[in-house]
Design an enzyme around this catalytic site. Structure first.
Site, PDB file in Angstrom:
ATOM      1  N   ARG A 240     -20.376 -11.603  50.009  1.00 18.85           N
ATOM      2  CA  ARG A 240     -21.404 -10.578  49.847  1.00 18.85           C
ATOM      3  C   ARG A 240     -22.254 -10.587  51.107  1.00 18.85           C
ATOM      4  O   ARG A 240     -22.456 -11.651  51.729  1.00 18.85           O
ATOM      5  CB  ARG A 240     -22.295 -10.868  48.633  1.00 18.85           C
ATOM      6  CG  ARG A 240     -21.671 -10.539  47.293  1.00 18.85           C
ATOM      7  CD  ARG A 240     -21.467  -9.044  47.069  1.00 18.85           C
ATOM      8  NE  ARG A 240     -20.957  -8.711  45.761  1.00 18.85           N
ATOM      9  CZ  ARG A 240     -19.659  -8.472  45.471  1.00 18.85           C
ATOM     10  NH1 ARG A 240     -18.746  -8.544  46.415  1.00 18.85           N
ATOM     11  NH2 ARG A 240     -19.309  -8.146  44.244  1.00 18.85           N
ATOM     12  N   GLU A 269     -25.340  -2.309  52.142  1.00 23.11           N
ATOM     13  CA  GLU A 269     -24.195  -1.389  52.173  1.00 23.11           C
ATOM     14  C   GLU A 269     -24.307  -0.355  51.062  1.00 23.11           C
ATOM     15  O   GLU A 269     -24.833  -0.676  49.985  1.00 23.11           O
ATOM     16  CB  GLU A 269     -22.864  -2.174  52.046  1.00 23.11           C
ATOM     17  CG  GLU A 269     -22.713  -2.925  50.724  1.00 23.11           C
ATOM     18  CD  GLU A 269     -21.395  -3.675  50.603  1.00 23.11           C
ATOM     19  OE1 GLU A 269     -21.044  -4.442  51.515  1.00 23.11           O
ATOM     20  OE2 GLU A 269     -20.729  -3.472  49.555  1.00 23.11           O
ATOM     21  N   HIS A 288     -16.000  -2.863  52.779  1.00 19.18           N
ATOM     22  CA  HIS A 288     -15.870  -3.507  51.457  1.00 19.18           C
ATOM     23  C   HIS A 288     -14.555  -3.107  50.780  1.00 19.18           C
ATOM     24  O   HIS A 288     -14.560  -2.507  49.696  1.00 19.18           O
ATOM     25  CB  HIS A 288     -17.072  -3.142  50.572  1.00 19.18           C
ATOM     26  CG  HIS A 288     -17.282  -4.110  49.440  1.00 19.18           C
ATOM     27  ND1 HIS A 288     -18.515  -4.389  48.912  1.00 19.18           N
ATOM     28  CD2 HIS A 288     -16.404  -4.853  48.719  1.00 19.18           C
ATOM     29  CE1 HIS A 288     -18.397  -5.253  47.920  1.00 19.18           C
ATOM     30  NE2 HIS A 288     -17.114  -5.548  47.781  1.00 19.18           N
ATOM     31  N   GLY A 290     -12.051  -5.407  50.187  1.00 15.21           N
ATOM     32  CA  GLY A 290     -11.352  -6.627  49.768  1.00 15.21           C
ATOM     33  C   GLY A 290     -10.339  -6.401  48.652  1.00 15.21           C
ATOM     34  O   GLY A 290      -9.203  -6.856  48.722  1.00 15.21           O
ATOM     35  N   SER A 291     -10.747  -5.688  47.615  1.00 13.07           N
ATOM     36  CA  SER A 291      -9.830  -5.502  46.475  1.00 13.07           C
ATOM     37  C   SER A 291      -9.114  -4.155  46.520  1.00 13.07           C
ATOM     38  O   SER A 291      -8.452  -3.773  45.541  1.00 13.07           O
ATOM     39  CB  SER A 291     -10.609  -5.627  45.157  1.00 13.07           C
ATOM     40  OG  SER A 291     -11.575  -4.599  45.046  1.00 13.07           O
TER      41      SER A 291
HETATM   42  C1  DGY Z   1     -15.627  -7.617  43.612  1.00 18.17           C
HETATM   43  O1  DGY Z   1     -14.617  -7.710  42.917  1.00 18.17           O
HETATM   44  O2  DGY Z   1     -16.681  -8.203  43.357  1.00 18.17           O
HETATM   45  C2  DGY Z   1     -15.548  -6.726  44.807  1.00 18.17           C
HETATM   46  O3  DGY Z   1     -16.471  -7.103  45.754  1.00 18.17           O
HETATM   47  C3  DGY Z   1     -15.764  -5.269  44.469  1.00 18.17           C
HETATM   48  O4  DGY Z   1     -15.083  -4.827  43.399  1.00 18.17           O
END
Ligand code: DGY
Length: 322
Positions: A240, A269, A288, A290-291
């Protein structure tokens, strides 16, 4: 009125998720995918059994307390819960479901991408090429550093941190870690645990932040901790934004104390990111994501709905955090 459970869906989702939502639920869908304000959410939640939200919908204590009594559960398409006041949810007896496991591989991949891209100057060299500036191959151009065989410090050795460790071992990196607690031997593998933060940082030629945002981790990377890293360290944040003090990181990227950074997450953000990052050639920044892989995003949605169905059937849900 339908006898299907009613869910407020605050964002648009991949087709498979929306198809299941449409098939099995009476949904209130935010068709145009705008970011809903707290008062819009409260209004639209009238008569719904659950909220299906994302990290874009912060649920403060005030918002949670103002939700209609019909709401029984909050399903968040994230593993992180820092956007939800969990204590308030617990007090109101709302179940909160998240997406552990589903995001792990995808987020670890972005960690490796940022590590490699920052180390090998991918954004800078790519921009140079696209700008038509490339005239000749040169022995001295865009020389970065290899990650192979180098020490990698992983801050936060949960599922994502451990998966990064596995991937990094493929590059023969020497993994060491910091975590709230030392892991059991089967989870730790060959990674070396550091009890002392200063010693951990001093050994981290490469540092990757994988810990959740908590009062203990906020501001972890600041002027004091950066000073303890080896000169020319490379730093990646897939956790984060608030684990990092932006002013300190930007100063270190300018001075060369930190050679490069790979950032997926930011303070403020998306609207209020410190834009000085974007003027630095040694920053590999992505928004952002990541997923953001088809498999992960599908699994995340399915996991939330599986968990909600378990709850409705009076069963425990493994992804319930409150
Ligand atoms: C999470 O899974 O916390 C990602 O940062 C956003 O979906």
């Amino acid at each position: 009125m339908s006898d299907k459970p009613r869910i407020l869906v605050t964002r648009r989702h991949l087709a498979e998720i929306e198809a299941r939502l449409q098939r099995d639920y009476d949904i209130v869908l935010n068709e145009d995918d705008h970011i809903m304000t707290a008062s819009e959410i409260i209004g639209a939640a009238d008569g719904v059994d659950a909220l299906f939200i994302c990290v874009t919908e912060p649920l403060s204590e005030k918002t949670i307390n103002a939700l209609p009594n019909s709401v029984q559960a909050i399903l968040t398409l994230s593993v992180g819960t820092d956007h939800i006041d969990l204590a308030a949810a617990e007090k109101r007896r709302l179940a909160v479901l998240t997406t552990p496991d589903a995001v792990t591989a995808a987020t670890a991949e972005i960690g490796m991408l940022l590590l490699l891209g920052a180390a090998r100057r991918a954004p800078e060299s790519g921009r140079y090429l696209r700008a038509g500036k490339w005239q000749t191959w040169s022995p001295t151009q865009f020389v970065g550093v290899e990650i192979t065989g180098r020490p990698l410090g992983i801050f936060g050795m949960g599922r994502i941190g451990r998966t990064v460790a596995e991937r990094a071992r493929g590059f023969e990196m020497k993994v060491h870690y910091r975590n709230r607690n030392r892991l059991a031997p089967d989870l730790e593998g060959s990674a070396v645990y550091f009890n002392d933060l200063g010693e951990f940082l001093a050994a981290s030629e490469f540092l990757i932040l994988c810990a959740p945002s908590t009062p203990e981790t906020k501001g972890l990377l600041n002027a004091e901790t950066i000073a303890q890293l080896p000169d020319g360290a490379i730093v990646v944040n897939i956790a984060r934004g608030d684990l990092v003090d932006d002013a300190a990181l930007i100063a270190a990227l300018k001075s060369g104390k930190i050679a490069a950074a790979g950032l997926d997450v930011f303070n403020g953000e998306p609207a209020n990111i410190d834009r000085r990052y974007f003027r630095l050639p040694n920053v590999f920044a992505v928004p952002h994501i990541g997923s953001a892989a088809r498999q992960a995003r599908t699994a995340m949605g399915m996991m939330l709905l599986d968990g909600f169905e378990a709850l409705r059937a009076g069963q425990p849900a493994s992804n319930r955090v409150v």
